[in-house]
Design a protein around this motif. Sequence first.
Motif, mmCIF file in Angstrom:
data_model
loop_
_atom_site.group_PDB
_atom_site.id
_atom_site.type_symbol
_atom_site.label_atom_id
_atom_site.label_comp_id
_atom_site.label_asym_id
_atom_site.label_seq_id
_atom_site.Cartn_x
_atom_site.Cartn_y
_atom_site.Cartn_z
ATOM 1 N N PHE A 18 11.005 -31.928 16.626
ATOM 2 C CA PHE A 18 11.342 -33.328 16.878
ATOM 3 C C PHE A 18 10.537 -33.886 18.054
ATOM 4 O O PHE A 18 10.108 -35.036 18.033
ATOM 5 C CB PHE A 18 12.839 -33.497 17.145
ATOM 6 C CG PHE A 18 13.659 -33.532 15.894
ATOM 7 C CD1 PHE A 18 13.539 -34.576 14.994
ATOM 8 C CD2 PHE A 18 14.559 -32.525 15.633
ATOM 9 C CE1 PHE A 18 14.299 -34.609 13.839
ATOM 10 C CE2 PHE A 18 15.324 -32.546 14.482
ATOM 11 C CZ PHE A 18 15.194 -33.591 13.576
ATOM 12 N N PHE A 19 10.332 -33.087 19.079
ATOM 13 C CA PHE A 19 9.552 -33.535 20.232
ATOM 14 C C PHE A 19 8.107 -33.813 19.836
ATOM 15 O O PHE A 19 7.533 -34.828 20.244
ATOM 16 C CB PHE A 19 9.607 -32.492 21.352
ATOM 17 C CG PHE A 19 8.852 -32.893 22.575
ATOM 18 C CD1 PHE A 19 9.310 -33.908 23.395
ATOM 19 C CD2 PHE A 19 7.664 -32.252 22.902
ATOM 20 C CE1 PHE A 19 8.593 -34.283 24.517
ATOM 21 C CE2 PHE A 19 6.952 -32.626 24.024
ATOM 22 C CZ PHE A 19 7.417 -33.641 24.836
ATOM 23 N N ALA A 21 7.024 -34.607 16.842
ATOM 24 C CA ALA A 21 7.028 -35.814 16.007
ATOM 25 C C ALA A 21 7.146 -37.067 16.867
ATOM 26 O O ALA A 21 6.493 -38.086 16.603
ATOM 27 C CB ALA A 21 8.174 -35.750 15.008
ATOM 28 N N PHE A 22 7.964 -37.019 17.915
ATOM 29 C CA PHE A 22 8.121 -38.161 18.811
ATOM 30 C C PHE A 22 6.817 -38.457 19.550
ATOM 31 O O PHE A 22 6.393 -39.614 19.638
ATOM 32 C CB PHE A 22 9.244 -37.890 19.811
ATOM 33 C CG PHE A 22 9.367 -38.929 20.878
ATOM 34 C CD1 PHE A 22 9.870 -40.183 20.589
ATOM 35 C CD2 PHE A 22 8.957 -38.649 22.172
ATOM 36 C CE1 PHE A 22 9.973 -41.144 21.573
ATOM 37 C CE2 PHE A 22 9.058 -39.596 23.161
ATOM 38 C CZ PHE A 22 9.565 -40.849 22.859
ATOM 39 N N VAL A 23 6.172 -37.418 20.079
ATOM 40 C CA VAL A 23 4.926 -37.613 20.813
ATOM 41 C C VAL A 23 3.852 -38.186 19.899
ATOM 42 O O VAL A 23 3.106 -39.101 20.277
ATOM 43 C CB VAL A 23 4.466 -36.291 21.472
ATOM 44 C CG1 VAL A 23 3.051 -36.399 22.008
ATOM 45 C CG2 VAL A 23 5.424 -35.889 22.576
ATOM 46 N N SER A 25 4.299 -40.034 17.218
ATOM 47 C CA SER A 25 4.611 -41.417 16.870
ATOM 48 C C SER A 25 4.334 -42.356 18.045
ATOM 49 O O SER A 25 3.916 -43.496 17.840
ATOM 50 C CB SER A 25 6.064 -41.546 16.416
ATOM 51 O OG SER A 25 6.944 -41.246 17.477
ATOM 52 N N VAL A 26 4.539 -41.895 19.273
ATOM 53 C CA VAL A 26 4.220 -42.728 20.435
ATOM 54 C C VAL A 26 2.713 -42.918 20.549
ATOM 55 O O VAL A 26 2.230 -44.013 20.831
ATOM 56 C CB VAL A 26 4.800 -42.106 21.727
ATOM 57 C CG1 VAL A 26 4.242 -42.784 22.960
ATOM 58 C CG2 VAL A 26 6.311 -42.183 21.719
ATOM 59 N N GLN A 30 3.761 -46.384 17.264
ATOM 60 C CA GLN A 30 4.935 -46.705 16.467
ATOM 61 C C GLN A 30 5.931 -47.545 17.261
ATOM 62 O O GLN A 30 6.604 -48.399 16.718
ATOM 63 C CB GLN A 30 5.610 -45.410 16.003
ATOM 64 C CG GLN A 30 6.803 -45.615 15.120
ATOM 65 C CD GLN A 30 6.428 -46.107 13.743
ATOM 66 O OE1 GLN A 30 5.363 -45.782 13.232
ATOM 67 N NE2 GLN A 30 7.296 -46.878 13.142
ATOM 68 N N TYR A 31 6.017 -47.337 18.555
ATOM 69 C CA TYR A 31 7.014 -48.025 19.367
ATOM 70 C C TYR A 31 6.438 -49.206 20.145
ATOM 71 O O TYR A 31 7.125 -49.786 20.974
ATOM 72 C CB TYR A 31 7.676 -47.040 20.339
ATOM 73 C CG TYR A 31 8.430 -45.958 19.618
ATOM 74 C CD1 TYR A 31 9.611 -46.233 18.958
ATOM 75 C CD2 TYR A 31 7.947 -44.663 19.589
ATOM 76 C CE1 TYR A 31 10.313 -45.246 18.287
ATOM 77 C CE2 TYR A 31 8.630 -43.660 18.923
ATOM 78 C CZ TYR A 31 9.805 -43.965 18.282
ATOM 79 O OH TYR A 31 10.487 -42.979 17.623
#
Length: 71
Positions: A18-19, A21-23, A25-26, A30-31
């Motif tokens: 999950f970490f 995937a978050f990195v 996407s940032v 994405q955000y």
Amino acid sequence: MNIIYLLLTISVIVALGFFVAFVLSVRKGQYDDVYTPSVRMLFDDELVKGKTEVSTKNKQSIPTQEQQGSL
């Protein structure tokens, strides 16, 4: 006791997934918010007017010491 080590290992792997995937996407943006900054300046005046109307209503509804003394 072995099951605890197995579950702990699996949970760490899932958390790392999950970490990552978050990195990713940032980094891909994405955000990023490209819409709000361009529209924010249109709404600043309305927000300020709304706050001053509320504050003037509160000031008028609360009698000051001078007004209380004259009653």
